[in-house]
Design a protein around this motif. Structure first.
Motif, short mmCIF file in Angstrom:
data_model
loop_
_atom_site.label_atom_id
_atom_site.label_comp_id
_atom_site.label_asym_id
_atom_site.label_seq_id
_atom_site.Cartn_x
_atom_site.Cartn_y
_atom_site.Cartn_z
N ARG A 18 -2.86 -11.06 3.70
CA ARG A 18 -2.00 -9.89 3.45
C ARG A 18 -1.96 -8.92 4.62
O ARG A 18 -1.12 -8.02 4.65
CB ARG A 18 -2.46 -9.15 2.19
N ALA A 47 6.47 -8.34 8.68
CA ALA A 47 5.25 -8.36 9.48
C ALA A 47 5.56 -7.95 10.91
O ALA A 47 6.63 -8.25 11.44
CB ALA A 47 4.64 -9.76 9.47
N SER A 101 1.38 -8.14 6.60
CA SER A 101 2.32 -7.29 5.86
C SER A 101 1.82 -5.86 5.79
O SER A 101 2.62 -4.91 5.81
CB SER A 101 2.52 -7.84 4.44
N GLN A 151 10.06 -9.28 1.07
CA GLN A 151 8.75 -9.41 1.70
C GLN A 151 8.63 -8.38 2.80
O GLN A 151 9.54 -8.21 3.60
CB GLN A 151 8.56 -10.82 2.28
N THR A 191 3.41 -8.98 -0.47
CA THR A 191 3.70 -10.38 -0.20
C THR A 191 4.27 -10.98 -1.47
O THR A 191 3.83 -10.64 -2.57
CB THR A 191 2.44 -11.15 0.22
#
Length: 430
Positions: free
Chosen positions: A272, A351, A275, A348, A426
């Protein structure tokens, strides 16, 4: 048997009142599928559209591979059971159950045999000659379920059939209903607001909120891996801890979650963390179930929260404790209430490529290498706290003392992390 597909289905009442919003759903053949959510979320409206009792305002409803928007209820071959079993008062239990077979012209001897067999399965064979007015609520509901089942419909619809019964009878009947419909192989859509009914009966569950589909999955999936904070909170007994904090990416540690005066650290090895980097300096919401907090003597740095026991509840098999921790908590009903996505959790968090990148210089100004703060974060005001800043945890058979200071080890792998709008950082695995 049949399958049901809702393709972008909406229900709009006069005055642009949207009871159901752009629902995409596939109920598989032979499945016991539960529509779950609070009162007014649109679950009964969906059931009534499937039955043909409500028109579909937008989108397409498919039954067994054919468009059913304009089919009459009679042509859909569905059977429905409501909250109150609507029996003919002038007919006996056996007469009520015989009626659908009489209308269809079934052989009388075969019909009697089917009624006898089904009343035995429902535990009401001794009442076959009694009138509905002499039955208890549970007995009447069993008879209503039997009358619906005996038709052998291709689709069985149940609208909170157990909500008016006492807790003990609900437990007994939900087991019988689940066993009966599975034995027939009939596709069943079951509406309830009771999470226990949903979790114990369903093959899959759809969770609705304000007419929006929040999540779909097996009971295990939506409990352990919910798409939104609302789903995590709705399917939680005892209540899940919903904590508000700020995420700070720290180069030599991981992502530090600042929860009021306390902190947890998500290591860089955690899947995780990419993210979470994108949420650096922003609000995050953490969901921790009470059984994911373990009282310990010496906690692991970055994995431990502390509090002082304020209230205790004895639940027979264990103690449930509320510990004042000074951590801001949030109300699940206020988080993401205005989000209008058809299926929550599809987004999502983006990132940030290349690790810390441009954050590096700022991070070194915020934290030391050990994660200690070098300058205070900007002050922010948050709303929606629904209770005191307690941590709820289970302590097994050991009874904590009121006023006792406790250290609680957090199972970070089970901790759920959401964005400020209540969507998981996520996407869930389905």
């Amino acid at each position: 048997m049949t399958d049901v597909v809702l393709d972008g289905v909406s229900k709009v009442y006069p005055g642009d009142q949207r009871a159901v919003r752009d629902v995409h759903l596939h109920i598989r053949e032979g499945e016991l599928f539960v529509l779950l959510g609070p009162s007014g979320c649109g679950k009964s409206t969906i059931l009534r559209m499937i039955a043909g009792l409500e028109e579909v305002s937008e989108g397409t409803l498919w039954l067994n591979g054919g468009v059913a928007n304009d089919l009459s209820p009679r042509d859909r071959n569905v059977a429905m059971v409501f909250q109150e079993g609507a029996l003919y008062p002038h007919r006996t239990v056996g007469g009520n159950m015989m009626f659908p077979l009489e209308v269809s012209g079934s052989d009388r001897a075969e019909a009697r045999a089917k009624v006898t067999e089904l009343t035995r399965a429902l535990g009401i064979s001794s009442m076959i000659d009694r009138m509905p007015g002499t039955l208890s609520g549970g007995q009447r509901q069993r008879a209503a379920i039997g009358r619906a089942l005996i038709r052998e419909p291709s689709l069985f619809l149940m609208d909170e059939p157990l909500s008016s019964l006492d807790a003990g009878l609900r437990t007994e009947l939900r087991l019988e209903i689940a066993a009966l419909v599975r034995s027939t192989g009939t596709t069943t859509v079951y509406v309830t607001h009771d999470q226990v009914e949903a979790m114990t009966m369903a093959d899959r569950i759809a969770v609705l909120r304000d007419g929006v589909l929040e999540d779909v999955g097996t009971p295990e999936q939506i409990y352990q891996d919910p798409a939104t904070l609302f789903v995590a909170a709705f399917l939680s007994s005892p209540p899940i801890n919903l904590l508000q904090g700020t995420a700070w990416a720290v180069q030599d540690l991981g992502v530090v979650l600042e929860l009021g005066p306390q902190r947890l650290t998500v290591p860089w090895s955690d899947p995780r963390s990419p993210s979470l980097i994108s949420l650096h300096g922003r609000t995050v919401l953490c969901g921790i179930r009470p059984d994911a907090l373990t009282p310990v003597h010496e906690g692991t740095p970055g994995r431990t929260l502390t509090g002082r026991v304020r209230v205790l509840e004895f639940h027979g098999h264990d103690w449930l404790a509320y510990a004042e921790a000074g951590i801001p908590t949030v109300d699940a009903n206020s988080v993401g209430a205005q989000r209008k996505a058809a299926t929550a959790g599809a987004e999502q968090a983006r990132a940030v490529p290349g690790g810390l990148g441009a954050f590096g210089g700022r991070l070194r100004g915020l934290f030391g290498r050990d994660g200690s703060r070098l300058e205070p974060p900007p002050e922010e005001e948050h709303e929606g706290h629904h209770r005191r800043s307690d941590l709820i945890f289970t302590s097994g058979t050991r009874r904590p003392d009121r006023g006792e200071e406790v250290r609680l080890e957090v199972d970070l792998d089970r901790m759920l992390i959401f964005r400020e709008d209540g969507v998981r950082i996520t996407p869930p695995r389905r």
